[in-house]
Design a protein around this motif. Structure first.
Motif, PDB file in Angstrom:
ATOM      1  N   ALA A 191      32.019 -18.056 -22.609  1.00 41.50           N
ATOM      2  CA  ALA A 191      32.031 -17.759 -24.047  1.00 41.50           C
ATOM      3  C   ALA A 191      30.912 -18.504 -24.763  1.00 41.50           C
ATOM      4  CB  ALA A 191      33.390 -18.122 -24.641  1.00 41.50           C
ATOM      5  N   ARG A 192      30.709 -19.771 -24.421  1.00 44.48           N
ATOM      6  CA  ARG A 192      29.619 -20.534 -25.042  1.00 44.48           C
ATOM      7  C   ARG A 192      28.266 -19.880 -24.773  1.00 44.48           C
ATOM      8  NH1 ARG A 192      29.992 -26.607 -25.533  1.00 44.48           N
ATOM      9  NH2 ARG A 192      32.154 -27.236 -25.342  1.00 44.48           N
ATOM     10  N   GLU A 193      28.073 -19.462 -23.530  1.00 37.97           N
ATOM     11  CA  GLU A 193      26.812 -18.808 -23.146  1.00 37.97           C
ATOM     12  C   GLU A 193      26.579 -17.556 -23.996  1.00 37.97           C
ATOM     13  OE1 GLU A 193      25.672 -15.954 -19.464  1.00 37.97           O
ATOM     14  OE2 GLU A 193      26.559 -17.877 -18.900  1.00 37.97           O
ATOM     15  N   LEU A 194      27.620 -16.740 -24.162  1.00 35.93           N
ATOM     16  CA  LEU A 194      27.505 -15.515 -24.949  1.00 35.93           C
ATOM     17  C   LEU A 194      27.291 -15.819 -26.423  1.00 35.93           C
ATOM     18  CD1 LEU A 194      30.382 -13.559 -23.185  1.00 35.93           C
ATOM     19  CD2 LEU A 194      27.938 -12.993 -23.056  1.00 35.93           C
ATOM     20  N   LEU A 195      27.978 -16.832 -26.935  1.00 43.54           N
ATOM     21  CA  LEU A 195      27.825 -17.205 -28.340  1.00 43.54           C
ATOM     22  C   LEU A 195      26.413 -17.680 -28.634  1.00 43.54           C
ATOM     23  CD1 LEU A 195      31.233 -19.036 -28.720  1.00 43.54           C
ATOM     24  CD2 LEU A 195      30.523 -17.057 -30.091  1.00 43.54           C
ATOM     25  N   LEU A 196      25.862 -18.510 -27.774  1.00 44.13           N
ATOM     26  CA  LEU A 196      24.512 -19.027 -27.986  1.00 44.13           C
ATOM     27  C   LEU A 196      23.457 -17.935 -27.860  1.00 44.13           C
ATOM     28  CD1 LEU A 196      24.789 -22.452 -26.125  1.00 44.13           C
ATOM     29  CD2 LEU A 196      24.617 -22.079 -28.598  1.00 44.13           C
ATOM     30  N   ALA A 197      23.755 -16.923 -27.044  1.00 49.98           N
ATOM     31  CA  ALA A 197      22.829 -15.801 -26.870  1.00 49.98           C
ATOM     32  C   ALA A 197      22.990 -14.752 -27.970  1.00 49.98           C
ATOM     33  CB  ALA A 197      23.049 -15.155 -25.508  1.00 49.98           C
ATOM     34  N   GLY A 198      24.015 -14.900 -28.816  1.00 49.62           N
ATOM     35  CA  GLY A 198      24.282 -13.882 -29.841  1.00 49.62           C
ATOM     36  C   GLY A 198      24.718 -12.557 -29.251  1.00 49.62           C
ATOM     37  N   ASN A 199      25.328 -12.625 -28.074  1.00 52.44           N
ATOM     38  CA  ASN A 199      25.752 -11.415 -27.359  1.00 52.44           C
ATOM     39  C   ASN A 199      27.245 -11.185 -27.626  1.00 52.44           C
ATOM     40  OD1 ASN A 199      26.109  -9.279 -25.647  1.00 52.44           O
ATOM     41  ND2 ASN A 199      25.552 -10.372 -23.780  1.00 52.44           N
ATOM     42  N   ASP A 200      27.539 -10.470 -28.699  1.00 60.20           N
ATOM     43  CA  ASP A 200      28.930 -10.323 -29.121  1.00 60.20           C
ATOM     44  C   ASP A 200      29.710  -9.278 -28.331  1.00 60.20           C
ATOM     45  OD1 ASP A 200      28.344 -12.206 -31.017  1.00 60.20           O
ATOM     46  OD2 ASP A 200      28.193 -10.790 -32.688  1.00 60.20           O
ATOM     47  N   GLY A 201      29.011  -8.326 -27.719  1.00 61.54           N
ATOM     48  CA  GLY A 201      29.696  -7.223 -27.051  1.00 61.54           C
ATOM     49  C   GLY A 201      30.751  -7.660 -26.048  1.00 61.54           C
ATOM     50  N   PRO A 202      30.402  -8.523 -25.079  1.00 62.00           N
ATOM     51  CA  PRO A 202      31.416  -8.965 -24.108  1.00 62.00           C
ATOM     52  C   PRO A 202      32.541  -9.778 -24.736  1.00 62.00           C
ATOM     53  CG  PRO A 202      29.197  -9.349 -23.271  1.00 62.00           C
ATOM     54  CD  PRO A 202      29.051  -8.990 -24.714  1.00 62.00           C
ATOM     55  N   LEU A 203      32.252 -10.485 -25.832  1.00 65.63           N
ATOM     56  CA  LEU A 203      33.309 -11.247 -26.499  1.00 65.63           C
ATOM     57  C   LEU A 203      34.301 -10.318 -27.187  1.00 65.63           C
ATOM     58  CD1 LEU A 203      31.053 -14.061 -27.967  1.00 65.63           C
ATOM     59  CD2 LEU A 203      32.787 -14.361 -26.196  1.00 65.63           C
ATOM     60  N   ILE A 204      33.810  -9.197 -27.697  1.00 62.76           N
ATOM     61  CA  ILE A 204      34.704  -8.189 -28.277  1.00 62.76           C
ATOM     62  C   ILE A 204      35.511  -7.525 -27.158  1.00 62.76           C
ATOM     63  CG2 ILE A 204      34.816  -6.026 -29.581  1.00 62.76           C
ATOM     64  CD1 ILE A 204      32.099  -6.925 -30.868  1.00 62.76           C
ATOM     65  N   SER A 205      34.828  -7.162 -26.088  1.00 72.51           N
ATOM     66  CA  SER A 205      35.489  -6.530 -24.939  1.00 72.51           C
ATOM     67  C   SER A 205      35.920  -7.602 -23.934  1.00 72.51           C
ATOM     68  CB  SER A 205      34.540  -5.522 -24.283  1.00 72.51           C
ATOM     69  OG  SER A 205      34.093  -4.573 -25.210  1.00 72.51           O
ATOM     70  N   TYR A 206      36.616  -8.618 -24.412  1.00 71.10           N
ATOM     71  CA  TYR A 206      36.927  -9.796 -23.584  1.00 71.10           C
ATOM     72  C   TYR A 206      37.765  -9.457 -22.365  1.00 71.10           C
ATOM     73  CZ  TYR A 206      41.448  -9.645 -25.969  1.00 71.10           C
ATOM     74  OH  TYR A 206      42.666  -9.243 -26.449  1.00 71.10           O
ATOM     75  N   GLU A 207      38.501  -8.347 -22.419  1.00 70.35           N
ATOM     76  CA  GLU A 207      39.346  -7.973 -21.282  1.00 70.35           C
ATOM     77  C   GLU A 207      38.521  -7.586 -20.067  1.00 70.35           C
ATOM     78  OE1 GLU A 207      41.272  -5.142 -23.736  1.00 70.35           O
ATOM     79  OE2 GLU A 207      43.205  -6.179 -23.634  1.00 70.35           O
ATOM     80  N   THR A 208      37.206  -7.379 -20.254  1.00 68.46           N
ATOM     81  CA  THR A 208      36.323  -7.040 -19.127  1.00 68.46           C
ATOM     82  C   THR A 208      35.757  -8.290 -18.448  1.00 68.46           C
ATOM     83  OG1 THR A 208      34.306  -6.939 -20.483  1.00 68.46           O
ATOM     84  CG2 THR A 208      35.646  -4.931 -20.342  1.00 68.46           C
ATOM     85  N   LEU A 209      36.105  -9.478 -18.950  1.00 74.28           N
ATOM     86  CA  LEU A 209      35.500 -10.709 -18.443  1.00 74.28           C
ATOM     87  C   LEU A 209      36.282 -11.344 -17.298  1.00 74.28           C
ATOM     88  CD1 LEU A 209      34.277 -12.299 -21.810  1.00 74.28           C
ATOM     89  CD2 LEU A 209      32.917 -11.112 -20.068  1.00 74.28           C
ATOM     90  N   GLY A 210      37.196 -10.610 -16.701  1.00 67.69           N
ATOM     91  CA  GLY A 210      37.824 -11.047 -15.466  1.00 67.69           C
ATOM     92  C   GLY A 210      39.034 -11.948 -15.635  1.00 67.69           C
ATOM     93  N   GLN A 211      39.458 -12.530 -14.504  1.00 66.77           N
ATOM     94  CA  GLN A 211      40.688 -13.324 -14.490  1.00 66.77           C
ATOM     95  C   GLN A 211      40.639 -14.551 -15.398  1.00 66.77           C
ATOM     96  OE1 GLN A 211      41.859 -15.433 -10.888  1.00 66.77           O
ATOM     97  NE2 GLN A 211      43.970 -14.729 -11.180  1.00 66.77           N
TER      98      GLN A 211
END
Length: 259
Positions: A191-211
């Motif tokens: 999550a930190r990596e995505l936040l710092l990159a400004g990449n919101d898509g995976p954070l919105i679709s968090y259910e795709t981020l695995g176990q």
């Protein structure tokens, strides 16, 4: 042109933080001193998670002790911040034509007051809460956050209060301090990596981020306030983490500041 008010997501954790002086509460106090003095606070708390969208519209919101089994002194705390019916109307206008119910009953739940008690201990800044519609998908909540963006230019501090990782089944209640679970660390790091990159898509679709995401977010209530805050970010604005740590092995206390 005046800089927009920052926006903050806070991991509020255990209600006992209202009484404690620790790394987390010290970090919240530091945020309150560092941001420009707000005209008002709009809080999106994990603990007002209902089937619909409402906004507190009373002049004097009550302090809600929405928890059980804690020491009596916690229930004696009051946070007598005024409400702001004009801000409630402004929120309703920004979200129109969406139906937003003006609420006269709720008040300030512990996701809001346990944090603001440290950020703004004088309780002099008006506070309004916006509910989270439990029926809606993550994309809906991100979109609502985007529509609230003009408030940042009007002196309103928008605070999302939840926890990035919030798994109470794995939490070390009353036990000795625990090292964070590996899955909690993995999800927070991602999550930190995505936040710092400004990449919101995976954070919105968090259910795709695995176990790690599934274990970190067994229910969405404490996660969704983050989406309201990151939706407010403007091009080129910095993101930082003014509070860090994992409590009880499975509750992330990470704070995320935009701007």
């Amino acid at each position: 042109m005046k800089k927009p008010m920052p926006a903050v997501f806070v991991g509020h954790g255990n209600p006992m933080n209202a009484l404690l002086d620790n790394t987390y509460t010290g970090g919240w106090a530091a945020i309150g001193k560092d941001v420009p003095l707000p005209q008002a606070v709009l809080s999106i708390s994990a603990h007002w998670y209902i089937p619909g969208t409402s906004v507190t519209a009373m002049h004097a919101p009550r302090t809600i002790h929405d928890f059980g089994g804690f020491p009596p002194e916690l229930y004696r705390i009051q946070y007598p911040a005024p409400g702001d019916p004009a801000l409630a109307d402004r929120v309703r206008g920004l979200l129109a034509p969406m139906t937003v119910h003006p609420d006269e009953e709720w008040g300030l739940d512990h996701g809001t007051w346990t944090v603001l008690r440290h950020m703004f201990p004088g309780a002099g800044i008006p506070v309004v809460q916006l509910s989270i519609d439990e029926r809606q998908p993550a994309e809906f909540h991100y979109d609502v956050g985007k529509r609230l963006a003009p408030l940042r230019d009007e002196g309103v501090l928008i605070v999302g209060s939840g926890n990035l990782v919030h798994n109470l089944h794995a939490y070390a209640w009353g036990r000795r301090a625990m090292e964070p679970f590996e899955w909690a660390v993995r999800f927070e790091d991602k999550a930190r990596e995505l936040l710092l990159a400004g990449n919101d898509g995976p954070l919105i679709s968090y259910e795709t981020l695995g176990q790690p995401a599934a274990l970190s977010i067994p229910t969405p209530d404490h996660y969704l306030p983050l989406l309201y805050v990151i939706a407010l970010r403007r091009k080129g604005e910095p993101t930082c983490f003014p509070v860090e740590g994992v409590d009880g092995g499975s509750v992330s206390m990470l704070a995320v500041r935009i701007g």
